[in-house]
Design a protein around this motif. Structure first.
Motif, mmCIF file in Angstrom:
data_model
loop_
_atom_site.group_PDB
_atom_site.id
_atom_site.type_symbol
_atom_site.label_atom_id
_atom_site.label_comp_id
_atom_site.label_asym_id
_atom_site.label_seq_id
_atom_site.Cartn_x
_atom_site.Cartn_y
_atom_site.Cartn_z
ATOM 1 N N THR A 463 0.820 -1.211 0.000
ATOM 2 C CA THR A 463 0.000 0.000 0.000
ATOM 3 C C THR A 463 0.853 1.259 0.000
ATOM 4 O O THR A 463 0.418 2.326 0.416
ATOM 5 C CB THR A 463 -0.901 0.025 1.245
ATOM 6 O OG1 THR A 463 -0.077 -0.096 2.416
ATOM 7 C CG2 THR A 463 -1.906 -1.106 1.213
ATOM 8 N N GLY A 469 -1.730 -0.309 -4.870
ATOM 9 C CA GLY A 469 -2.353 -0.747 -3.625
ATOM 10 C C GLY A 469 -2.817 0.391 -2.735
ATOM 11 O O GLY A 469 -3.671 0.226 -1.868
ATOM 12 N N ARG A 472 -6.645 1.819 -2.450
ATOM 13 C CA ARG A 472 -7.689 1.298 -1.578
ATOM 14 C C ARG A 472 -8.188 2.421 -0.663
ATOM 15 O O ARG A 472 -7.435 3.317 -0.309
ATOM 16 C CB ARG A 472 -7.081 0.194 -0.723
ATOM 17 C CG ARG A 472 -8.004 -0.973 -0.468
ATOM 18 C CD ARG A 472 -7.217 -2.072 0.210
ATOM 19 N NE ARG A 472 -7.157 -1.873 1.649
ATOM 20 C CZ ARG A 472 -6.155 -2.293 2.425
ATOM 21 N NH1 ARG A 472 -5.105 -2.858 1.887
ATOM 22 N NH2 ARG A 472 -6.204 -2.104 3.722
ATOM 23 N N LYS A 473 -9.448 2.366 -0.314
ATOM 24 C CA LYS A 473 -9.991 3.416 0.548
ATOM 25 C C LYS A 473 -9.878 3.026 2.013
ATOM 26 O O LYS A 473 -10.168 1.900 2.389
ATOM 27 C CB LYS A 473 -11.467 3.649 0.223
ATOM 28 C CG LYS A 473 -11.748 4.022 -1.224
ATOM 29 C CD LYS A 473 -11.258 5.425 -1.521
ATOM 30 C CE LYS A 473 -11.500 5.768 -2.987
ATOM 31 N NZ LYS A 473 -10.748 6.946 -3.442
#
Length: 576
Positions: A463, A469, A472-473
RNA sequence: UGGGCUGUCGCCAAGGGGUAAGGCACAAGAUUUUGAUUCUUGUAUUCGUGGGUUCAAAUCCCGCCAGCCCAGCCA
């Protein structure tokens, strides 16, 4: 004509065409309407204004309104703006104030050429000649009444005054006496020169006002040349006229003086006499603006001096980190009218946020540090992340930010038992470390008092900021600083000096001081980009607010920041 | 019982006979790697108040009410 008007004052409607259907253009104020009329009627063919402070104290935000009004009008009409010290009373004035006022005016306006700075005392000869002229016309006389008698003879608001027994002295005697006043033949208070107008006027200012008094006092500009000094009501119109001022803008309390202003300028037979127009002063809600109250706070040590960042003197605002642009914006938004009004401080805060949001770099700073350890991040390893200095302003470039296993986060970004809608870090929850990775809280440690000392997390290597990556929330994003590479600093948080729940003054007229107006945080951890910062530099501390390096208290060993203003926040902590 | 000035949204403020601009604050929604920013939307049937003139009044007229300023040889 004028060369000093070199700094744009935003938003002033410069030409008619800009007014058509453009909602962003401010409407003209009543003074501009009056000036338009004067220009159309031919009363004046140009515009000249002035800011005329008496050098007897420090300037505050109220003066900024007058400075910018006068300056802005001059600029708008292609005219001249002067700073003129109204130094006609040597008892209260000194050079220190001349210096600070000059500095403050230059700062507010941008810059001011020295040939646009004047002193009323430079016109003392002309004022003296004007007085002689009035005497010769039978419009002024020397009066021997004592101050108490003059007061008595003046009458009251509802009763007319009575004429002084000296009112009908001959022109010759008056001329002789006035010259002897000038030549140091009388003591202070023994005689005054008075205008001969009307002791029955409903306007007290017209009841034979004193226009010259004797004062054996050293003057900061004229030294010991004079022992008689002109009064404001006589001096001011002459200063304006001699200097070529067209529009003499002043505050509302001088409305009653305007008839006298006009009388002086007419009896002294100036051509194209200036016109006085009055406007309302600026007041701020829950803010101490009175000079004598500010002075008291300085004297009794409640604040750190005339430039304490909690005050609203120009020096304070400058030290706190306000920009001149933000002050100008504030005055522009506040407007000019004749209605007494009290503005919200929130409007000033809006203006500085507005100015700084695109001007200052956005760095990470942890004010109340708690250690965060990423247990699955390799020990003794560091990486340097590429971070934009200001996401909204790409031209501000990038910087490297150190990231490693041990970080600091702000204490308020972790809770053991979070209330609802708390989307920062708590056991089991995942957040984004801004500009870095997602991190999930696995554990924490407390000291004997139950204060959190360390938070443990695992991170998700996929992330990393900028990688797929990272798209993403997550609900929460928090800031952090590498524990291995950071800078220590002292940060001062300011709240209103006034206790807003009590109002500005108590029954005795003392300021209700907010005991929490100053918070000093000693062990703040800032990212290392701050190591290059210099006194006076301004930054956004991400998620905190705008801060400025104090150039008075910052030393080689200690970086000191002042919070200029916090960021707005719609987060309201809920009770569990 | 004197004179001067002012009253338009919580705050500032346009508009000065043709049916209430704008900004701040606030609220809701969208976007968001800052609970920020940005974006959209909402917010005065009413202009201190009572009358009058007018087809039409926040704007003109009259009265009233409220607030601010003025009795320094300060500015």
């Amino acid at each position: 004509m004028s060369t000093e008007v070199n700094d744009k004052i935003n938003g002033a409607a410069d030409d008619e065409s800009a007014n058509d259907g453009n909602a962003d253009v401010l409407s003209k104020n009543f003074i501009e309407h009056e000036i338009d009329k004067d220009l159309e009627s031919g009363r004046f063919d140009h515009v000249q204004t002035r800011f005329p402070p008496e050098p007897n104290g420090y300037l505050h935000i109220g003066h900024a309104k007058s400075i910018l009004l006068n300056y802005g009008i001059a600029k708008e009409y292609g005219g001249t703006f002067n700073l003129r010290f109204d130094d006609t009373n040597p008892m209260k004035e000194n050079e220190e104030y001349v210096k600070s006022i000059t500095e403050d005016v230059k700062w507010i306006v941008g810059d001011l050429d020295k040939d646009h700075i004047f002193y009323a005392s430079d016109y003392f000869d002309q004022m003296y000649e004007c007085a002689v002229k009035l005497i010769k016309k039978g419009k002024a006389y020397v009066c021997d009444l004592s101050p108490e008698q003059i007061k008595e003879y003046r009458g009251t608001l509802t009763e007319p005054g009575k004429e002084s027994p000296y009112r009908n002295r001959s022109v010759e005697e008056n001329l002789d006496l006035f010259e002897r006043m000038k030549n140091d033949e009388f003591k202070d208070g023994e005689k005054v020169l008075r205008a001969k107008i009307d002791m029955a006027s409903p306007n007290l200012n017209m009841r034979d006002p004193v226009i010259y008094r004797i004062a054996h006092m050293h003057h900061h500009n004229t030294g010991d040349k004079w022992c008689i000094y002109p009064m404001y009501d006589f001096a001011h119109p002459i200063e304006d006229a001699v200097e070529g001022v067209t529009h003499s803008l002043c505050t509302l309390e001088f409305e009653d003086h305007r008839p006298l202003y006009d009388w002086v300028v007419n009896e002294c037979e100036f051509e194209n006499p200036p016109r006085q127009i009055e406007f309302a002063k600026l007041y701020l809600k829950n803010v101490v603006t009175g000079k004598r109250y500010i002075k008291k706070l300085v004297m009794d040590g409640t604040v750190d001096g005339w430039d304490d960042p909690r005050l609203v003197t120009i020096a304070s605002l400058r030290r706190r980190g306000y920009t001149p642009e933000s002050i100008r914006k504030f005055m522009e938004l506040s407007g000019i009218s004749k209605a007494n009004s009290t503005s919200d401080y929130a409007m000033l805060e809006y203006c500085i946020r507005e100015d700084l949001k695109s001007k200052s770099p956005r760095y990470m700073a942890v004010l109340d540090p708690v250690k965060l350890i990423i247990t699955n991040y390799p020990e003794n390893e560091m990486e340097y992340l590429d971070v934009e200095n200001n996401r909204d302003v790409p031209e501000m470039g990038m910087r490297k930010v150190a990231f490693g296993r041990e970080l600091y986060i702000d204490r308020e970004d972790f809770m053991i038992e979070p209330p609802k809608k708390y989307f920062r870090l708590y056991p089991g929850n995942e957040v984004r470390l801004m500009n870095a990775y997602f991190v999930k809280c696995t554990d924490y440690e407390c000291d004997d008092n139950g204060n959190v000392t360390t938070v443990y997390c695992t991170y998700d290597p996929d992330t990393k900021s900028g990688m797929p990556g990272a798209e993403r929330k997550v609900k929460g994003t928090i800031h952090w600083v590498s524990a291995a590479e950071c800078v220590d600093a002292t940060v001062r948080l300011y709240e209103n000096l006034v206790d807003e729940s009590k109002g500005v003054y108590d029954e005795e007229g003392n300021v209700n001081v907010n005991p929490h107006s100053l918070t000093v945080l000693k062990d703040c951890k800032l990212e290392s980009a701050f190591s290059e910062a210099r006194p006076g530099d301004r930054f956004q501390f991400v998620r905190h607010g705008f801060f400025c390096i104090d150039d008075k208290d910052t030393t080689e060993d200690e970086l000191v920041f002042n919070r200029i203003v916090s960021l707005k926040s719609s987060y309201k902590p809920e009770k569990k």
